[in-house]
Design a protein around this motif. Sequence first.
Motif, mmCIF file in Angstrom:
data_model
loop_
_atom_site.group_PDB
_atom_site.id
_atom_site.type_symbol
_atom_site.label_atom_id
_atom_site.label_comp_id
_atom_site.label_asym_id
_atom_site.label_seq_id
_atom_site.Cartn_x
_atom_site.Cartn_y
_atom_site.Cartn_z
ATOM 1 N N SER A 71 -3.817 17.883 3.962
ATOM 2 C CA SER A 71 -4.683 16.751 3.950
ATOM 3 C C SER A 71 -5.642 16.768 4.986
ATOM 4 O O SER A 71 -5.460 17.340 6.122
ATOM 5 N N SER A 72 -6.707 15.839 4.952
ATOM 6 C CA SER A 72 -7.600 15.666 5.931
ATOM 7 C C SER A 72 -7.052 15.154 7.229
ATOM 8 O O SER A 72 -7.677 15.401 8.263
ATOM 9 N N VAL A 73 -6.072 14.279 7.325
ATOM 10 C CA VAL A 73 -5.351 13.846 8.327
ATOM 11 C C VAL A 73 -4.972 14.911 9.323
ATOM 12 O O VAL A 73 -5.246 15.056 10.590
ATOM 13 N N LEU A 74 -4.566 15.931 8.809
ATOM 14 C CA LEU A 74 -4.142 17.086 9.588
ATOM 15 C C LEU A 74 -5.235 17.994 10.157
ATOM 16 O O LEU A 74 -5.316 18.463 11.147
ATOM 17 N N VAL A 75 -6.135 18.049 9.204
ATOM 18 C CA VAL A 75 -7.511 18.901 9.506
ATOM 19 C C VAL A 75 -8.103 17.908 10.857
ATOM 20 O O VAL A 75 -8.252 18.595 11.805
ATOM 21 N N TYR A 76 -8.326 16.762 10.626
ATOM 22 C CA TYR A 76 -8.702 15.944 11.817
ATOM 23 C C TYR A 76 -8.102 16.234 12.986
ATOM 24 O O TYR A 76 -8.567 16.290 14.085
ATOM 25 N N GLN A 77 -6.565 15.994 12.938
ATOM 26 C CA GLN A 77 -5.739 16.286 14.158
ATOM 27 C C GLN A 77 -5.922 17.512 14.761
ATOM 28 O O GLN A 77 -5.914 17.737 16.017
ATOM 29 N N ALA A 78 -5.973 18.570 13.779
ATOM 30 C CA ALA A 78 -6.034 20.012 14.533
ATOM 31 C C ALA A 78 -7.467 20.076 15.337
ATOM 32 O O ALA A 78 -7.616 20.690 16.116
ATOM 33 N N ALA A 79 -8.532 19.575 14.521
ATOM 34 C CA ALA A 79 -9.809 19.475 15.376
ATOM 35 C C ALA A 79 -9.755 18.961 16.598
ATOM 36 O O ALA A 79 -10.562 19.406 17.299
ATOM 37 N N THR A 80 -9.320 17.759 16.498
ATOM 38 C CA THR A 80 -9.045 17.070 17.653
ATOM 39 C C THR A 80 -8.418 17.734 18.952
ATOM 40 O O THR A 80 -8.866 17.781 20.331
ATOM 41 N N LYS A 81 -7.607 18.807 18.645
ATOM 42 C CA LYS A 81 -7.036 19.645 19.600
ATOM 43 C C LYS A 81 -7.622 20.953 19.914
ATOM 44 O O LYS A 81 -7.121 21.763 20.576
ATOM 45 N N GLY A 82 -8.923 21.089 19.215
ATOM 46 C CA GLY A 82 -9.678 22.421 19.730
ATOM 47 C C GLY A 82 -9.469 23.448 18.834
ATOM 48 O O GLY A 82 -9.694 24.651 19.162
ATOM 49 N N GLN A 83 -8.328 23.365 17.717
ATOM 50 C CA GLN A 83 -7.962 24.464 16.843
ATOM 51 C C GLN A 83 -8.927 24.989 16.056
ATOM 52 O O GLN A 83 -8.796 25.962 15.135
ATOM 53 N N GLY A 84 -10.213 24.337 15.908
ATOM 54 C CA GLY A 84 -11.284 24.888 14.852
ATOM 55 C C GLY A 84 -12.077 23.601 14.502
ATOM 56 O O GLY A 84 -12.096 22.618 15.176
ATOM 57 N N VAL A 85 -13.139 24.196 13.460
ATOM 58 C CA VAL A 85 -14.113 23.146 13.056
ATOM 59 C C VAL A 85 -13.637 22.519 11.785
ATOM 60 O O VAL A 85 -13.377 23.428 10.771
ATOM 61 N N LEU A 120 0.835 -1.043 -0.033
ATOM 62 C CA LEU A 120 0.034 -0.010 0.050
ATOM 63 C C LEU A 120 0.962 1.176 0.036
ATOM 64 O O LEU A 120 1.565 1.440 0.932
ATOM 65 N N THR A 121 0.686 2.131 -1.009
ATOM 66 C CA THR A 121 1.333 3.482 -0.934
ATOM 67 C C THR A 121 0.123 4.446 -1.247
ATOM 68 O O THR A 121 -0.886 4.350 -1.509
ATOM 69 N N THR A 122 0.540 5.743 -0.655
ATOM 70 C CA THR A 122 -0.226 6.905 -0.602
ATOM 71 C C THR A 122 0.137 7.862 -1.696
ATOM 72 O O THR A 122 1.222 8.591 -1.726
ATOM 73 N N SER A 123 -0.773 8.754 -2.103
ATOM 74 C CA SER A 123 -0.557 9.947 -2.937
ATOM 75 C C SER A 123 -1.917 10.621 -3.118
ATOM 76 O O SER A 123 -2.935 9.757 -3.213
ATOM 77 N N ILE A 124 -1.855 11.906 -3.495
ATOM 78 C CA ILE A 124 -3.108 12.518 -3.798
ATOM 79 C C ILE A 124 -3.076 12.597 -5.376
ATOM 80 O O ILE A 124 -4.036 13.097 -5.852
ATOM 81 N N LYS A 125 -2.085 12.405 -6.122
ATOM 82 C CA LYS A 125 -2.009 12.689 -7.454
ATOM 83 C C LYS A 125 -2.775 11.501 -8.453
ATOM 84 O O LYS A 125 -2.993 10.365 -7.565
ATOM 85 N N TRP A 126 -3.313 11.740 -9.354
ATOM 86 C CA TRP A 126 -4.159 10.911 -10.258
ATOM 87 C C TRP A 126 -2.979 9.608 -10.694
ATOM 88 O O TRP A 126 -1.727 10.082 -10.687
ATOM 89 N N ILE A 127 -3.615 8.668 -10.714
ATOM 90 C CA ILE A 127 -2.617 7.364 -11.239
ATOM 91 C C ILE A 127 -2.461 7.136 -12.590
ATOM 92 O O ILE A 127 -3.375 7.394 -13.164
ATOM 93 N N ASP A 128 -1.354 6.986 -13.048
ATOM 94 C CA ASP A 128 -0.994 6.762 -14.483
ATOM 95 C C ASP A 128 -0.442 5.190 -14.437
ATOM 96 O O ASP A 128 0.511 4.899 -14.103
ATOM 97 N N PHE A 129 -1.332 4.130 -14.991
ATOM 98 C CA PHE A 129 -1.217 2.972 -14.927
ATOM 99 C C PHE A 129 -0.371 2.713 -15.923
ATOM 100 O O PHE A 129 0.421 1.304 -15.745
ATOM 101 N N GLU A 130 -0.016 3.396 -16.933
ATOM 102 C CA GLU A 130 0.973 3.026 -17.996
ATOM 103 C C GLU A 130 2.386 3.385 -17.561
ATOM 104 O O GLU A 130 3.464 2.587 -18.008
ATOM 105 N N ALA A 131 2.476 4.343 -16.553
ATOM 106 C CA ALA A 131 3.875 4.848 -16.233
ATOM 107 C C ALA A 131 4.353 4.128 -14.601
ATOM 108 O O ALA A 131 5.482 4.028 -14.500
ATOM 109 N N GLU A 132 3.463 3.835 -13.879
ATOM 110 C CA GLU A 132 3.507 3.461 -12.559
ATOM 111 C C GLU A 132 3.485 2.065 -12.472
ATOM 112 O O GLU A 132 2.186 1.543 -13.011
ATOM 113 N N ASP A 133 4.129 1.477 -11.449
ATOM 114 C CA ASP A 133 3.773 0.038 -11.059
ATOM 115 C C ASP A 133 2.842 -0.133 -10.080
ATOM 116 O O ASP A 133 3.201 -0.323 -8.929
ATOM 117 N N VAL A 134 1.570 0.039 -10.582
ATOM 118 C CA VAL A 134 0.175 0.048 -9.509
ATOM 119 C C VAL A 134 -0.766 -0.996 -10.133
ATOM 120 O O VAL A 134 -0.940 -0.697 -11.428
#
Length: 299
Positions: A225-239, A132-146
Amino acid sequence: MQRRKMTGRLPPLNALRMFETTARLLSMHKASVALHVTPAAVSKQIQVLEASLDVKLFTRSKRNLQLTPAGEKYYAHISTALNSIRHATREISNVSGMAPLKIRAYTTFSMYWLIPRLSSFHGLYPEINIELTTSIKWIDFEAEDVDAAIRLGDGNWPGFVALPLVPNILTAVCSPELAKSLHKLQDLKQVTLLHTLARPDDWRHWLSSQGYDTMDGFNYRNYESSVLVYQAATKGQGVGIAQQALVQPLVENGDLVYPFPYELDMKSYTYYLVMPGNRPMREELNVFRDWLINSAEVC
């Protein structure tokens, strides 16, 4: 009742597999999902096994399924044996050079939805190695080994096979403490709205659904990313604006709450399993695809 002797022969192996899964999950419905069959098929095979053994393995009621003492003893033995078979299969597969199944997803989706469920996949198919790998970019099945990717969009991607996964329902989240100061939507102008750069329009869509035609008067803080949004929200930094399917674990454990009962279903704009449409799919990918779809359906 006179018991039939089984010396020298094995019980029905398909029935044995269904018994092992049902005994582990204590649910015929969950076993049927894990094994990609109907609950009726699971029930029938367990009846076949009980008849073959001439032993009751489960006690059944409308809401509960429990192992009998004989069932518990039998499960302890056969689960060990089947795990040994799985281990041997994994070793042989590795020796024979079975390539890992390479999946690309988003960090947030991986952390909060996919990874918590992968232990079930590994238990059912230990011979299949998921890379499992992560990326926000669109996948290029011809150029990437995925082999496949999990992408967010409307699913209208010509040349690709796209199967919808979870509903994309947007909702506001914040810490329990901050929620005490939020009584009406207008109160959002007194706090910071946490936003992800990966989905820049989520707050606009959600507020628009509640009658706000302009974003004037709201204060924002952006994160990658949403990971950072959720973490900031848990610390009371906003909604934060969140995708309900992903943030639900944080709500269940009390780190976040929904300050308002308003949701926005983004309909076809959601998460998809995306695969190339111009090449044969590996058998391992077929297995992963079926498991993933079933996992999404039981959410």
